[in-house]
Enzyme design. Structure first.
Site, mmCIF file in Angstrom:
data_model
loop_
_atom_site.group_PDB
_atom_site.id
_atom_site.type_symbol
_atom_site.label_atom_id
_atom_site.label_comp_id
_atom_site.label_asym_id
_atom_site.label_seq_id
_atom_site.Cartn_x
_atom_site.Cartn_y
_atom_site.Cartn_z
ATOM 1 N N CYS A 1 -2.903 5.447 -10.392
ATOM 2 C CA CYS A 1 -2.904 5.565 -8.937
ATOM 3 C C CYS A 1 -2.230 6.882 -8.604
ATOM 4 O O CYS A 1 -1.022 7.044 -8.839
ATOM 5 C CB CYS A 1 -2.152 4.405 -8.292
ATOM 6 N N ASN A 2 -3.007 7.819 -8.089
ATOM 7 C CA ASN A 2 -2.434 9.128 -7.774
ATOM 8 C C ASN A 2 -1.368 9.029 -6.692
ATOM 9 O O ASN A 2 -0.329 9.684 -6.785
ATOM 10 C CB ASN A 2 -3.530 10.083 -7.318
ATOM 11 N N THR A 3 -1.629 8.212 -5.671
ATOM 12 C CA THR A 3 -0.690 8.131 -4.559
ATOM 13 C C THR A 3 0.670 7.627 -5.039
ATOM 14 O O THR A 3 1.720 8.086 -4.570
ATOM 15 C CB THR A 3 -1.247 7.225 -3.441
ATOM 16 N N ALA A 4 0.664 6.712 -6.012
ATOM 17 C CA ALA A 4 1.924 6.174 -6.552
ATOM 18 C C ALA A 4 2.768 7.260 -7.209
ATOM 19 O O ALA A 4 3.978 7.076 -7.394
ATOM 20 C CB ALA A 4 1.630 5.051 -7.544
ATOM 21 N N LYS B 1 -12.410 0.259 -2.226
ATOM 22 C CA LYS B 1 -11.432 -0.823 -2.391
ATOM 23 C C LYS B 1 -11.992 -2.170 -1.933
ATOM 24 O O LYS B 1 -11.429 -3.216 -2.241
ATOM 25 C CB LYS B 1 -10.128 -0.505 -1.636
ATOM 26 N N CYS C 1 -7.773 10.536 -6.551
ATOM 27 C CA CYS C 1 -7.546 9.136 -6.186
ATOM 28 C C CYS C 1 -8.394 8.359 -7.177
ATOM 29 O O CYS C 1 -9.584 8.652 -7.336
ATOM 30 C CB CYS C 1 -7.994 8.849 -4.755
ATOM 31 N N ASP D 1 0.840 -1.207 0.000
ATOM 32 C CA ASP D 1 0.000 0.000 0.000
ATOM 33 C C ASP D 1 0.874 1.256 0.000
ATOM 34 O O ASP D 1 1.796 1.393 0.807
ATOM 35 C CB ASP D 1 -0.910 -0.014 1.237
#
Lengths: 239, 239
Positions: free
Chosen positions: A89-92, A171, A200, A53
């Protein structure tokens, strides 16, 4: 066999999560003008759901580093013939520079594309609806700064609700708590936001399923989809 | 990084067409018991839409051979770490033996899996709803013979309607002419079929969108999905 090495091939570094990657794939299909299979773009999708994650690592909650997984898969996509990469995936995108530097093909920068589109749409202040990891990594804050855009994030209680929507609802294949979502949006509007980014890719699924309006929301998956199709020589239709 | 080489990875030889591959991907997600991204299977999907049309080659209408494309992509999926392959295109199973012989990993045989399930469900005579290419290649006729099942195909006028549904409607992103579809089904029932296989992954989209009943139809994509999840160590839920 004709040499298809010259043909653009989209590589999708995905599975982060799988539903968001699948939605991007469907969106690419739906917005391609096609009369037959062969009118669609070629693409390679790596759905590496086992990637640790991203938010848990960025916030320090977990020591499991997702970057080695992403670097390996990005390289494999390039080795397999991908000519341009997209990461739904924005967080990535916290790791964007390191991934882009490691592979021999261009990598689309989703937050930068969103900020450019926000500016083009006359946005004055952009609300950021994203994971704690994306907010802590400042991906959207930095691209807003580059575009001369003000920004705001939800107040802590509303941000906690956004996280629950992403992790405990979407999710897990459930519907979003739309009242909680709207409370976060109202908070952004109260802070003067003229637009908000669904920053996101799980929140893009909320837009799809709850029919959120296009005039206030910029959907990061839609922005990525348009850029990916254009990078593969297709002018998207139907947006 | 933990060694994920031991983990099963599904390779999908897809894009034949893209919408059918995307539907399989979504179905794999929807039928996995998952509380978080990491509960889903890892998969690699090659959506090679530029692969020449399978039916046009098998019927002799075109000389463009899809096999070299599929052999190259199957090998690349194995090279990229896939431990088992699925091909969400019934017509492509005309080439099944040659693909399975060329790669070092098992390849799921969709028509064989369907015929086994038909027998387990007490089918006496299986109607085959498929492309002209699949019918000419006899993939379903042969697996029915192996399972001791009688089979039937639609009369020529109804088969022509099935082809229009696949090529002129579903592959172009349109809804199926459900009256024409039902006429083909009625023809199979008149021939004594107790069940019919949706033996073209585009027809699985018709089942999804028109809510076709489970008691008469065996959906080749659903059968493939269940086998693929089990091959990756996941017991499917929600079917």
């Amino acid at each position: 066999m004709p040499d298809s090495a010259q043909k653009p091939v989209l590589g999708i570094l995905g599975g982060l999560g799988p539903a968001a990657s699948c939605y991007l794939y469907q969106m690419l299909i739906d917005h391609t003008p096609a009369q037959r299979d062969q009118d669609h773009i070629d693409l390679l999708l790596c759905s590496r759901a086992s990637t640790p994650d991203r938010t848990a690592f960025i916030t320090g909650e977990s020591q499991a580093d997702p970057l080695p997984f992403m670097l390996r898969d990005a390289q494999r996509l390039a080795d397999g013939g991908a000519t341009v990469l997209a990461i739904p995936c924005n967080t990535a995108h916290y790791f964007y520079e390191r991934i882009a530097a490691a592979v021999p093909v261009p990598v689309l920068n989703m937050p930068a594309l969103v900020a450019a589109e926000a500016r083009a749409r006359g946005c004055q202040k952009l609300g950021i609806l994203a994971t704690d990891g994306t907010l802590l990594g400042k991906a959207y804050q930095l691209v807003c700064q580059e575009q001369g855009l003000a920004w705001a994030k939800p107040a802590p209680a509303q941000q906690a609700a956004v996280m629950r929507i992403i992790y405990d609802q979407i999710k897990q294949g459930r519907r979003a708590d739309i009242a909680a979502f709207n409370a976060a949006v109202d908070d952004l509007k109260a802070q003067g936001c003229t637009h908000a980014v669904l920053g996101c890719t799980e929140l893009s699924l909320v837009k799809r399923d709850e029919h959120l309006p296009d005039d206030f929301f910029l959907d990061s998956t839609e922005v990525l989809c348009r850029a990916a199709l254009r990078a593969c020589g297709v002018e998207p239709v139907g947006f």
